[in-house]
Design a protein around this motif. Structure first.
Motif, PDB file in Angstrom:
ATOM      1  N   GLN A   1      -9.760  18.599 -13.861  1.00 56.58           N
ATOM      2  CA  GLN A   1      -9.378  17.201 -14.050  1.00 56.58           C
ATOM      3  C   GLN A   1      -8.323  17.060 -15.147  1.00 56.58           C
ATOM      4  N   ASP A   2      -8.492  17.836 -16.215  1.00 57.42           N
ATOM      5  CA  ASP A   2      -7.508  17.789 -17.300  1.00 57.42           C
ATOM      6  C   ASP A   2      -6.132  18.227 -16.809  1.00 57.42           C
ATOM      7  N   LYS A   3      -6.111  19.251 -15.960  1.00 58.47           N
ATOM      8  CA  LYS A   3      -4.845  19.750 -15.422  1.00 58.47           C
ATOM      9  C   LYS A   3      -4.217  18.722 -14.480  1.00 58.47           C
ATOM     10  N   MET A   4      -5.042  17.923 -13.816  1.00 55.25           N
ATOM     11  CA  MET A   4      -4.553  16.924 -12.855  1.00 55.25           C
ATOM     12  C   MET A   4      -4.237  15.583 -13.519  1.00 55.25           C
ATOM     13  N   GLN A   5      -4.559  15.436 -14.786  1.00 55.77           N
ATOM     14  CA  GLN A   5      -4.405  14.141 -15.453  1.00 55.77           C
ATOM     15  C   GLN A   5      -2.962  13.645 -15.427  1.00 55.77           C
ATOM     16  N   ALA A   6      -1.995  14.531 -15.604  1.00 57.14           N
ATOM     17  CA  ALA A   6      -0.588  14.114 -15.592  1.00 57.14           C
ATOM     18  C   ALA A   6      -0.217  13.506 -14.240  1.00 57.14           C
ATOM     19  N   ILE A   7      -0.701  14.110 -13.160  1.00 55.82           N
ATOM     20  CA  ILE A   7      -0.409  13.589 -11.823  1.00 55.82           C
ATOM     21  C   ILE A   7      -1.077  12.229 -11.643  1.00 55.82           C
ATOM     22  N   THR A   8      -2.329  12.127 -12.050  1.00 57.30           N
ATOM     23  CA  THR A   8      -3.057  10.864 -11.945  1.00 57.30           C
ATOM     24  C   THR A   8      -2.341   9.762 -12.730  1.00 57.30           C
ATOM     25  N   ASP A   9      -1.905  10.088 -13.935  1.00 58.91           N
ATOM     26  CA  ASP A   9      -1.194   9.099 -14.751  1.00 58.91           C
ATOM     27  C   ASP A   9       0.117   8.676 -14.096  1.00 58.91           C
ATOM     28  N   ALA A  10       0.837   9.632 -13.506  1.00 61.24           N
ATOM     29  CA  ALA A  10       2.105   9.313 -12.841  1.00 61.24           C
ATOM     30  C   ALA A  10       1.871   8.424 -11.623  1.00 61.24           C
ATOM     31  N   ILE A  11       0.815   8.706 -10.858  1.00 65.98           N
ATOM     32  CA  ILE A  11       0.492   7.877  -9.684  1.00 65.98           C
ATOM     33  C   ILE A  11       0.147   6.462 -10.135  1.00 65.98           C
ATOM     34  N   LYS A  12      -0.640   6.332 -11.200  1.00 63.60           N
ATOM     35  CA  LYS A  12      -0.982   5.005 -11.723  1.00 63.60           C
ATOM     36  C   LYS A  12       0.268   4.262 -12.164  1.00 63.60           C
TER      37      LYS A  12
ATOM     38  N   PHE B   1       0.851  -1.182   0.000  1.00 59.87           N
ATOM     39  CA  PHE B   1       0.000   0.000   0.000  1.00 59.87           C
ATOM     40  C   PHE B   1       0.886   1.231   0.000  1.00 59.87           C
ATOM     41  N   GLY B   2       0.418   2.276  -0.652  1.00 56.98           N
ATOM     42  CA  GLY B   2       1.184   3.511  -0.698  1.00 56.98           C
ATOM     43  C   GLY B   2       0.297   4.698  -0.416  1.00 56.98           C
ATOM     44  N   HIS B   3       0.935   5.801  -0.145  1.00 53.17           N
ATOM     45  CA  HIS B   3       0.211   7.057   0.013  1.00 53.17           C
ATOM     46  C   HIS B   3       0.993   8.151  -0.691  1.00 53.17           C
ATOM     47  N   VAL B   4       0.274   9.183  -1.095  1.00 49.23           N
ATOM     48  CA  VAL B   4       0.869  10.260  -1.872  1.00 49.23           C
ATOM     49  C   VAL B   4       0.292  11.589  -1.406  1.00 49.23           C
ATOM     50  N   ASN B   5       1.079  12.629  -1.476  1.00 50.81           N
ATOM     51  CA  ASN B   5       0.647  13.986  -1.133  1.00 50.81           C
ATOM     52  C   ASN B   5       0.583  14.790  -2.434  1.00 50.81           C
ATOM     53  N   THR B   6      -0.583  14.818  -3.062  1.00 46.12           N
ATOM     54  CA  THR B   6      -0.696  15.506  -4.349  1.00 46.12           C
ATOM     55  C   THR B   6      -0.550  17.017  -4.211  1.00 46.12           C
ATOM     56  N   GLN B   7      -0.894  17.580  -3.066  1.00 50.68           N
ATOM     57  CA  GLN B   7      -0.706  19.025  -2.867  1.00 50.68           C
ATOM     58  C   GLN B   7       0.765  19.385  -2.979  1.00 50.68           C
ATOM     59  N   GLU B   8       1.617  18.567  -2.395  1.00 49.07           N
ATOM     60  CA  GLU B   8       3.066  18.798  -2.481  1.00 49.07           C
ATOM     61  C   GLU B   8       3.531  18.711  -3.931  1.00 49.07           C
ATOM     62  N   ILE B   9       2.986  17.750  -4.667  1.00 50.11           N
ATOM     63  CA  ILE B   9       3.351  17.575  -6.077  1.00 50.11           C
ATOM     64  C   ILE B   9       2.871  18.766  -6.899  1.00 50.11           C
ATOM     65  N   ILE B  10       1.632  19.164  -6.677  1.00 48.26           N
ATOM     66  CA  ILE B  10       1.061  20.289  -7.434  1.00 48.26           C
ATOM     67  C   ILE B  10       1.887  21.549  -7.221  1.00 48.26           C
ATOM     68  N   GLN B  11       2.252  21.806  -5.985  1.00 51.94           N
ATOM     69  CA  GLN B  11       3.009  23.025  -5.687  1.00 51.94           C
ATOM     70  C   GLN B  11       4.423  22.974  -6.263  1.00 51.94           C
ATOM     71  N   ALA B  12       4.946  21.788  -6.526  1.00 52.37           N
ATOM     72  CA  ALA B  12       6.277  21.658  -7.122  1.00 52.37           C
ATOM     73  C   ALA B  12       6.243  21.792  -8.642  1.00 52.37           C
ATOM     74  N   MET B  13       5.055  21.756  -9.209  1.00 54.86           N
ATOM     75  CA  MET B  13       4.931  21.815 -10.664  1.00 54.86           C
ATOM     76  C   MET B  13       5.021  23.259 -11.148  1.00 54.86           C
ATOM     77  N   PRO B  14       5.904  23.529 -12.098  1.00 51.98           N
ATOM     78  CA  PRO B  14       6.019  24.905 -12.609  1.00 51.98           C
ATOM     79  C   PRO B  14       4.753  25.374 -13.317  1.00 51.98           C
ATOM     80  N   GLU B  15       4.024  24.452 -13.913  1.00 54.11           N
ATOM     81  CA  GLU B  15       2.805  24.842 -14.627  1.00 54.11           C
ATOM     82  C   GLU B  15       1.613  25.026 -13.701  1.00 54.11           C
ATOM     83  N   TYR B  16       1.809  24.770 -12.416  1.00 58.53           N
ATOM     84  CA  TYR B  16       0.723  24.927 -11.444  1.00 58.53           C
ATOM     85  C   TYR B  16       0.187  26.354 -11.433  1.00 58.53           C
TER      86      TYR B  16
END
Length: 164
Positions: free
Chosen positions: A113-124, A24-39
């Motif tokens: 959702q479109d903006k978050m798709q890259a993160i979702t794909d990376a998590i998958k 099992f894993g866990h992820v902090n997407t807020q941390e990822i989003i804030q690290a993204m330059p395109e955020y």
């Protein structure tokens, strides 16, 4: 009888072993989003879209209010068929505003959702590559996530996205 007991013990042992191997894993997407330059760019695009939708709705509501006030002032002098037609026009305008609001909310949700798709794909991808059964959002309202039984995959997702 011995065979049934032995089968039951084997089944329990097999079940325990299978559970012990589950990851099992866990992820902090807020941390990822804030690290993204395109955020910042994505956030400003969503904010601009929201402002545009709000302005459009405000304009439609103002127009409806003006027509409703005009109708209230003159309805006593209007023939019944014209009253009904104007009343129907006001109802249609109100329904159009409601539909526009719903459409705008759906469009904003899709844009997000479109903006978050890259993160979702990376998590998958991290989940599939790492053989995880489940990756939970650590900030998603889960009351408790064991950090000893669950692996933090935030860094792996950042790496997958090319972030630091």
């Amino acid at each position: 009888m011995k065979k049934i007991i032995i089968c039951a013990i084997c089944a329990i042992c097999g079940f325990t072993t299978a559970n012990a191997q589950a990851k099992f894993g866990h992820v902090n997407t807020q941390e990822i989003i804030q690290a993204m330059p395109e955020y910042t760019k994505a956030k400003s695009e969503i904010d601009a879209l929201t402002a545009q939708y709000d302005a459009d709705l405000k304009s439609m509501q103002d127009e409806l209010q003006k027509k409703a006030e005009a109708f209230d002032k003159e309805q006593a002098t209007l023939p019944e068929n014209i009253k009904q037609r104007r009343n129907q026009e006001l109802q249609d305008m109100y329904q159009k505003i409601q539909q526009s609001y719903q459409d705008n909310q759906m469009a904003l949700q899709k844009a997000s959702q479109d903006k978050m798709q890259a993160i979702t794909d990376a998590i998958k991808s991290v989940g599939q590559t790492g053989g995880y059964v489940y990756i939970m959002e650590i900030n998603g309202g889960v009351p408790y996530i064991s950090t000893t039984l669950s692996t933090d995959v935030t860094a792996q997702v950042k790496t997958k996205l090319g972030l630091k």
